[in-house]
Motif scaffolding. Sequence first.
Motif, PDB file in Angstrom:
ATOM      1  N   TYR A  33      38.101  37.204  51.331  1.00 32.96           N
ATOM      2  CA  TYR A  33      37.685  36.784  49.998  1.00 32.96           C
ATOM      3  C   TYR A  33      36.259  36.241  50.024  1.00 32.96           C
ATOM      4  O   TYR A  33      35.528  36.360  49.035  1.00 32.96           O
ATOM      5  CB  TYR A  33      38.660  35.739  49.449  1.00 32.96           C
ATOM      6  CG  TYR A  33      40.056  36.286  49.243  1.00 32.96           C
ATOM      7  CD1 TYR A  33      40.340  37.122  48.170  1.00 32.96           C
ATOM      8  CD2 TYR A  33      41.072  36.003  50.144  1.00 32.96           C
ATOM      9  CE1 TYR A  33      41.612  37.642  47.985  1.00 32.96           C
ATOM     10  CE2 TYR A  33      42.345  36.518  49.965  1.00 32.96           C
ATOM     11  CZ  TYR A  33      42.614  37.336  48.889  1.00 32.96           C
ATOM     12  OH  TYR A  33      43.874  37.863  48.715  1.00 32.96           O
ATOM     13  N   ALA A  55      39.720  39.626  38.714  1.00 31.68           N
ATOM     14  CA  ALA A  55      41.016  39.633  39.396  1.00 31.68           C
ATOM     15  C   ALA A  55      40.900  40.303  40.757  1.00 31.68           C
ATOM     16  O   ALA A  55      40.343  41.391  40.876  1.00 31.68           O
ATOM     17  CB  ALA A  55      42.053  40.360  38.537  1.00 31.68           C
ATOM     18  N   THR A  56      41.435  39.651  41.775  1.00 33.35           N
ATOM     19  CA  THR A  56      41.501  40.212  43.117  1.00 33.35           C
ATOM     20  C   THR A  56      42.883  39.873  43.660  1.00 33.35           C
ATOM     21  O   THR A  56      43.105  38.778  44.161  1.00 33.35           O
ATOM     22  CB  THR A  56      40.384  39.656  44.031  1.00 33.35           C
ATOM     23  OG1 THR A  56      40.577  40.134  45.359  1.00 33.35           O
ATOM     24  CG2 THR A  56      40.317  38.145  44.011  1.00 33.35           C
ATOM     25  N   GLU A  57      43.806  40.794  43.506  1.00 37.56           N
ATOM     26  CA  GLU A  57      45.218  40.514  43.755  1.00 37.56           C
ATOM     27  C   GLU A  57      45.449  39.849  45.113  1.00 37.56           C
ATOM     28  O   GLU A  57      44.882  40.271  46.110  1.00 37.56           O
ATOM     29  CB  GLU A  57      46.029  41.819  43.663  1.00 37.56           C
ATOM     30  CG  GLU A  57      46.011  42.464  42.288  1.00 37.56           C
ATOM     31  CD  GLU A  57      46.577  41.551  41.206  1.00 37.56           C
ATOM     32  OE1 GLU A  57      47.425  40.681  41.537  1.00 37.56           O
ATOM     33  OE2 GLU A  57      46.193  41.693  40.044  1.00 37.56           O
ATOM     34  N   PRO A  58      46.301  38.807  45.132  1.00 37.11           N
ATOM     35  CA  PRO A  58      47.039  38.247  43.995  1.00 37.11           C
ATOM     36  C   PRO A  58      46.345  37.041  43.363  1.00 37.11           C
ATOM     37  O   PRO A  58      46.988  36.221  42.723  1.00 37.11           O
ATOM     38  CB  PRO A  58      48.357  37.821  44.640  1.00 37.11           C
ATOM     39  CG  PRO A  58      47.927  37.354  46.005  1.00 37.11           C
ATOM     40  CD  PRO A  58      46.769  38.232  46.413  1.00 37.11           C
ATOM     41  N   TYR A  59      45.052  36.926  43.560  1.00 36.00           N
ATOM     42  CA  TYR A  59      44.307  35.769  43.058  1.00 36.00           C
ATOM     43  C   TYR A  59      43.275  36.192  42.014  1.00 36.00           C
ATOM     44  O   TYR A  59      43.269  37.339  41.568  1.00 36.00           O
ATOM     45  CB  TYR A  59      43.643  35.026  44.225  1.00 36.00           C
ATOM     46  CG  TYR A  59      44.635  34.635  45.301  1.00 36.00           C
ATOM     47  CD1 TYR A  59      45.587  33.655  45.070  1.00 36.00           C
ATOM     48  CD2 TYR A  59      44.631  35.281  46.541  1.00 36.00           C
ATOM     49  CE1 TYR A  59      46.515  33.317  46.036  1.00 36.00           C
ATOM     50  CE2 TYR A  59      45.565  34.948  47.515  1.00 36.00           C
ATOM     51  CZ  TYR A  59      46.495  33.964  47.260  1.00 36.00           C
ATOM     52  OH  TYR A  59      47.419  33.630  48.219  1.00 36.00           O
ATOM     53  N   ILE A  60      42.425  35.256  41.646  1.00 39.04           N
ATOM     54  CA  ILE A  60      41.409  35.568  40.641  1.00 39.04           C
ATOM     55  C   ILE A  60      40.168  34.705  40.889  1.00 39.04           C
ATOM     56  O   ILE A  60      40.279  33.524  41.228  1.00 39.04           O
ATOM     57  CB  ILE A  60      41.958  35.340  39.208  1.00 39.04           C
ATOM     58  CG1 ILE A  60      40.958  35.836  38.160  1.00 39.04           C
ATOM     59  CG2 ILE A  60      42.350  33.886  38.981  1.00 39.04           C
ATOM     60  CD1 ILE A  60      41.570  35.956  36.771  1.00 39.04           C
ATOM     61  N   GLU A  76      44.545  30.579  42.279  1.00 35.63           N
ATOM     62  CA  GLU A  76      45.802  31.258  42.005  1.00 35.63           C
ATOM     63  C   GLU A  76      45.817  31.648  40.529  1.00 35.63           C
ATOM     64  O   GLU A  76      45.262  30.944  39.687  1.00 35.63           O
ATOM     65  CB  GLU A  76      46.981  30.335  42.312  1.00 35.63           C
ATOM     66  CG  GLU A  76      47.128  30.001  43.790  1.00 35.63           C
ATOM     67  CD  GLU A  76      48.285  29.061  44.067  1.00 35.63           C
ATOM     68  OE1 GLU A  76      48.617  28.258  43.158  1.00 35.63           O
ATOM     69  OE2 GLU A  76      48.861  29.126  45.165  1.00 35.63           O
ATOM     70  N   LYS A  77      46.457  32.763  40.225  1.00 31.16           N
ATOM     71  CA  LYS A  77      46.463  33.226  38.831  1.00 31.16           C
ATOM     72  C   LYS A  77      47.220  32.273  37.920  1.00 31.16           C
ATOM     73  O   LYS A  77      46.999  32.261  36.708  1.00 31.16           O
ATOM     74  CB  LYS A  77      47.052  34.630  38.752  1.00 31.16           C
ATOM     75  CG  LYS A  77      46.096  35.714  39.236  1.00 31.16           C
ATOM     76  CD  LYS A  77      46.586  37.083  38.859  1.00 31.16           C
ATOM     77  CE  LYS A  77      45.529  38.125  39.202  1.00 31.16           C
ATOM     78  NZ  LYS A  77      45.958  39.501  38.824  1.00 31.16           N
ATOM     79  N   ASN A 152      38.565  43.677  36.864  1.00 32.31           N
ATOM     80  CA  ASN A 152      39.244  43.884  38.137  1.00 32.31           C
ATOM     81  C   ASN A 152      38.232  44.033  39.255  1.00 32.31           C
ATOM     82  O   ASN A 152      37.203  44.680  39.086  1.00 32.31           O
ATOM     83  CB  ASN A 152      40.144  45.120  38.052  1.00 32.31           C
ATOM     84  CG  ASN A 152      41.063  45.228  39.257  1.00 32.31           C
ATOM     85  OD1 ASN A 152      40.647  45.643  40.329  1.00 32.31           O
ATOM     86  ND2 ASN A 152      42.315  44.856  39.070  1.00 32.31           N
ATOM     87  N   ASP A 154      38.278  45.821  41.884  1.00 28.39           N
ATOM     88  CA  ASP A 154      38.056  47.214  42.305  1.00 28.39           C
ATOM     89  C   ASP A 154      37.000  47.885  41.433  1.00 28.39           C
ATOM     90  O   ASP A 154      36.223  48.709  41.916  1.00 28.39           O
ATOM     91  CB  ASP A 154      39.362  48.012  42.252  1.00 28.39           C
ATOM     92  CG  ASP A 154      40.341  47.552  43.323  1.00 28.39           C
ATOM     93  OD1 ASP A 154      39.868  47.024  44.351  1.00 28.39           O
ATOM     94  OD2 ASP A 154      41.552  47.721  43.143  1.00 28.39           O
TER      95      ASP A 154
END
Length: 216
Positions: A33, A55-60, A76-77, A152, A154
Amino acid sequence: MILSTFIARVADGLPLVASMQEDEQIGRSLSEYQKQAKLLFSKMNQSSPPKLSIATEPYIFHYIIQDGVCFLALCEKSFKMNLAFQYLEDIQQEFASKYGRRVATVSRPYPFIEFDTYLSKAKKTYVDSRQRRHLTGIKSELHDVQRIMVQNIDDVMQRGIAISDLDEKASNLVYNSEKYKRDAKNLNLRSRNAKIAAVTSIVVTFLIYLRFWWFI
Protein backbone atom coordinates in the motif's frame (compact mmCIF):
# COMPACT_ATOMS: atom_id res chain seq x y z
CA MET A 1 -9.69 2.40 11.52
CA ILE A 2 -6.88 4.51 10.07
CA LEU A 3 -4.11 2.15 9.01
CA SER A 4 -1.49 4.45 7.48
CA THR A 5 -0.86 8.09 6.72
CA PHE A 6 1.33 9.52 3.98
CA ILE A 7 2.29 13.13 3.28
CA ALA A 8 3.99 14.21 0.05
CA ARG A 9 4.81 17.30 -1.98
CA VAL A 10 2.54 17.45 -5.02
CA ALA A 11 4.97 19.17 -7.38
CA ASP A 12 7.36 16.22 -7.55
CA GLY A 13 5.82 13.51 -5.36
CA LEU A 14 8.60 13.83 -2.76
CA PRO A 15 7.52 11.88 0.38
CA LEU A 16 7.63 14.10 3.46
CA VAL A 17 6.18 11.84 6.16
CA ALA A 18 4.98 8.23 6.33
CA SER A 19 3.31 6.57 9.30
CA MET A 20 2.37 2.91 8.94
CA GLN A 21 0.68 0.60 11.42
CA GLU A 22 1.20 -3.11 11.03
CA ASP A 23 -1.93 -5.18 11.60
CA GLU A 24 -2.24 -8.97 11.60
CA GLN A 25 -5.66 -8.72 9.95
CA ILE A 26 -4.23 -7.04 6.86
CA GLY A 27 -4.00 -9.58 4.07
CA ARG A 28 -1.24 -7.83 2.15
CA SER A 29 1.85 -6.24 3.57
CA LEU A 30 1.48 -2.54 4.20
CA SER A 31 4.57 -2.03 2.06
CA GLU A 32 2.39 -2.77 -0.98
CA TYR A 33 0.00 0.00 0.00
CA GLN A 34 2.98 2.26 0.54
CA LYS A 35 4.01 1.56 -3.07
CA GLN A 36 0.48 2.39 -4.21
CA ALA A 37 0.64 5.66 -2.26
CA LYS A 38 3.92 6.59 -3.99
CA LEU A 39 2.40 5.81 -7.39
CA LEU A 40 -0.59 7.98 -6.57
CA PHE A 41 1.71 10.84 -5.61
CA SER A 42 3.59 10.44 -8.89
CA LYS A 43 0.33 10.94 -10.84
CA MET A 44 -0.69 14.11 -9.02
CA ASN A 45 -0.21 17.66 -10.20
CA GLN A 46 -1.58 21.13 -9.50
CA SER A 47 -4.79 20.27 -11.38
CA SER A 48 -5.59 17.18 -9.28
CA PRO A 49 -8.90 17.21 -7.35
CA PRO A 50 -8.44 18.76 -3.89
CA LYS A 51 -10.31 15.84 -2.29
CA LEU A 52 -10.65 12.27 -3.51
CA SER A 53 -11.28 8.72 -2.29
CA ILE A 54 -9.66 5.77 -4.07
CA ALA A 55 -10.75 2.19 -3.34
CA THR A 56 -8.02 -0.42 -3.04
CA GLU A 57 -9.63 -3.64 -1.89
CA PRO A 58 -10.34 -4.24 0.88
CA TYR A 59 -9.40 -0.73 2.03
CA ILE A 60 -9.72 2.81 0.75
CA PHE A 61 -7.42 5.81 0.36
CA HIS A 62 -8.72 9.27 1.24
CA TYR A 63 -6.68 12.36 0.48
CA ILE A 64 -6.76 16.14 0.53
CA ILE A 65 -4.41 18.60 -1.16
CA GLN A 66 -3.64 21.92 0.47
CA ASP A 67 -0.87 24.43 -0.31
CA GLY A 68 0.89 22.02 -2.65
CA VAL A 69 0.99 19.17 -0.13
CA CYS A 70 -1.05 15.94 -0.28
CA PHE A 71 -2.25 14.28 2.93
CA LEU A 72 -3.32 10.70 2.28
CA ALA A 73 -4.75 8.11 4.67
CA LEU A 74 -5.33 4.39 4.16
CA CYS A 75 -8.49 3.40 6.05
CA GLU A 76 -10.85 0.50 6.51
CA LYS A 77 -13.94 0.97 4.36
CA SER A 78 -16.11 0.84 7.47
CA PHE A 79 -14.39 3.95 8.84
CA LYS A 80 -16.66 6.93 8.26
CA MET A 81 -15.62 9.12 5.37
CA ASN A 82 -16.39 12.38 7.15
CA LEU A 83 -14.12 11.39 10.04
CA ALA A 84 -11.34 10.40 7.64
CA PHE A 85 -11.43 13.83 6.00
CA GLN A 86 -11.66 15.56 9.36
CA TYR A 87 -8.53 13.66 10.43
CA LEU A 88 -6.73 14.74 7.25
CA GLU A 89 -7.73 18.37 7.76
CA ASP A 90 -6.56 18.28 11.37
CA ILE A 91 -3.12 16.92 10.50
CA GLN A 92 -2.89 19.35 7.57
CA GLN A 93 -3.37 22.32 9.88
CA GLU A 94 -0.80 21.03 12.37
CA PHE A 95 1.69 20.17 9.62
CA ALA A 96 1.29 23.58 7.98
CA SER A 97 1.86 25.40 11.27
CA LYS A 98 5.12 23.49 11.89
CA TYR A 99 6.63 22.91 8.45
CA GLY A 100 4.61 24.90 5.92
CA ARG A 101 7.39 27.36 5.08
CA ARG A 102 10.01 24.62 4.71
CA VAL A 103 8.13 22.30 2.33
CA ALA A 104 9.38 23.99 -0.84
CA THR A 105 13.02 23.98 0.28
CA VAL A 106 13.58 20.32 1.25
CA SER A 107 15.15 17.89 -1.24
CA ARG A 108 15.56 14.61 0.64
CA PRO A 109 12.74 12.11 1.33
CA TYR A 110 11.06 12.11 4.74
CA PRO A 111 12.61 15.31 6.13
CA PHE A 112 9.78 15.71 8.67
CA ILE A 113 9.67 12.15 9.98
CA GLU A 114 9.35 13.45 13.55
CA PHE A 115 5.79 14.47 12.66
CA ASP A 116 4.93 10.78 13.06
CA THR A 117 4.57 11.42 16.80
CA TYR A 118 1.68 13.78 16.17
CA LEU A 119 0.15 11.38 13.61
CA SER A 120 0.16 8.55 16.13
CA LYS A 121 -1.66 10.67 18.71
CA ALA A 122 -4.16 11.94 16.14
CA LYS A 123 -4.93 8.42 14.90
CA LYS A 124 -5.59 7.22 18.45
CA THR A 125 -8.00 10.11 18.96
CA TYR A 126 -9.98 9.20 15.85
CA VAL A 127 -9.88 5.44 16.42
CA ASP A 128 -10.97 5.51 20.07
CA SER A 129 -14.70 4.77 20.08
CA ARG A 130 -15.62 7.39 22.69
CA GLN A 131 -13.56 10.10 21.05
CA ARG A 132 -14.98 9.11 17.67
CA ARG A 133 -18.57 9.48 18.86
CA HIS A 134 -17.69 12.90 20.28
CA LEU A 135 -16.09 14.00 16.99
CA THR A 136 -19.02 12.67 14.99
CA GLY A 137 -21.52 14.62 17.06
CA ILE A 138 -19.61 17.89 16.88
CA LYS A 139 -17.95 17.94 13.46
CA SER A 140 -19.82 15.66 11.08
CA GLU A 141 -22.20 18.43 10.05
CA LEU A 142 -19.24 20.57 8.97
CA HIS A 143 -18.12 18.26 6.18
CA ASP A 144 -20.08 17.55 3.03
CA VAL A 145 -18.68 14.28 1.66
CA GLN A 146 -21.60 13.50 -0.64
CA ARG A 147 -19.95 15.06 -3.69
CA ILE A 148 -16.50 13.52 -3.17
CA MET A 149 -15.69 11.24 -6.06
CA VAL A 150 -14.67 7.64 -5.32
CA GLN A 151 -12.32 6.10 -7.88
CA ASN A 152 -11.03 2.53 -8.10
CA ILE A 153 -7.28 2.04 -7.69
CA ASP A 154 -7.13 -0.17 -10.83
CA ASP A 155 -8.52 2.65 -12.96
CA VAL A 156 -5.80 4.95 -11.73
CA MET A 157 -2.90 2.49 -11.84
CA GLN A 158 -3.49 -0.04 -14.61
CA ARG A 159 -5.21 2.21 -17.12
CA GLY A 160 -2.79 5.04 -16.56
CA ILE A 161 -5.42 7.66 -15.75
CA ALA A 162 -3.85 10.79 -14.34
CA ILE A 163 -5.57 11.90 -11.16
CA SER A 164 -5.97 15.36 -12.65
CA ASP A 165 -8.20 13.80 -15.35
CA LEU A 166 -10.65 12.50 -12.76
CA ASP A 167 -11.81 15.98 -11.85
CA GLU A 168 -12.55 16.71 -15.51
CA LYS A 169 -14.52 13.47 -15.85
CA ALA A 170 -16.52 14.28 -12.74
CA SER A 171 -17.23 17.77 -14.11
CA ASN A 172 -18.33 16.30 -17.43
CA LEU A 173 -20.63 13.91 -15.62
CA VAL A 174 -22.26 16.77 -13.73
CA TYR A 175 -22.53 18.84 -16.94
CA ASN A 176 -24.15 15.98 -18.87
CA SER A 177 -26.55 15.36 -16.00
CA GLU A 178 -27.59 19.02 -15.93
CA LYS A 179 -27.92 19.04 -19.73
CA TYR A 180 -30.19 15.98 -19.57
CA LYS A 181 -32.36 17.71 -16.98
CA ARG A 182 -32.62 20.83 -19.16
CA ASP A 183 -33.46 18.79 -22.28
CA ALA A 184 -36.09 16.80 -20.39
CA LYS A 185 -37.62 20.01 -19.03
CA ASN A 186 -37.73 21.57 -22.51
CA LEU A 187 -39.26 18.41 -23.95
CA ASN A 188 -41.95 18.36 -21.29
CA LEU A 189 -42.64 22.05 -21.92
CA ARG A 190 -42.98 21.51 -25.67
CA SER A 191 -45.21 18.52 -25.07
CA ARG A 192 -47.44 20.54 -22.75
CA ASN A 193 -47.62 23.43 -25.24
CA ALA A 194 -48.55 20.99 -28.00
CA LYS A 195 -51.37 19.58 -25.87
CA ILE A 196 -52.66 23.09 -25.10
CA ALA A 197 -52.55 23.98 -28.78
CA ALA A 198 -54.45 20.82 -29.69
CA VAL A 199 -57.16 21.45 -27.08
CA THR A 200 -57.46 25.08 -28.18
CA SER A 201 -57.83 24.01 -31.80
CA ILE A 202 -60.58 21.56 -30.89
CA VAL A 203 -62.46 24.17 -28.86
CA VAL A 204 -62.24 26.76 -31.67
CA THR A 205 -63.40 24.22 -34.23
CA PHE A 206 -66.32 23.28 -32.02
CA LEU A 207 -67.32 26.93 -31.55
CA ILE A 208 -67.16 27.55 -35.31
CA TYR A 209 -69.28 24.46 -35.85
CA LEU A 210 -71.89 25.74 -33.41
CA ARG A 211 -71.86 29.19 -35.01
CA PHE A 212 -72.40 28.08 -38.55
CA TRP A 213 -74.48 24.97 -38.04
CA TRP A 214 -76.95 25.80 -35.28
CA PHE A 215 -77.47 29.48 -35.99
CA ILE A 216 -77.97 29.39 -39.74
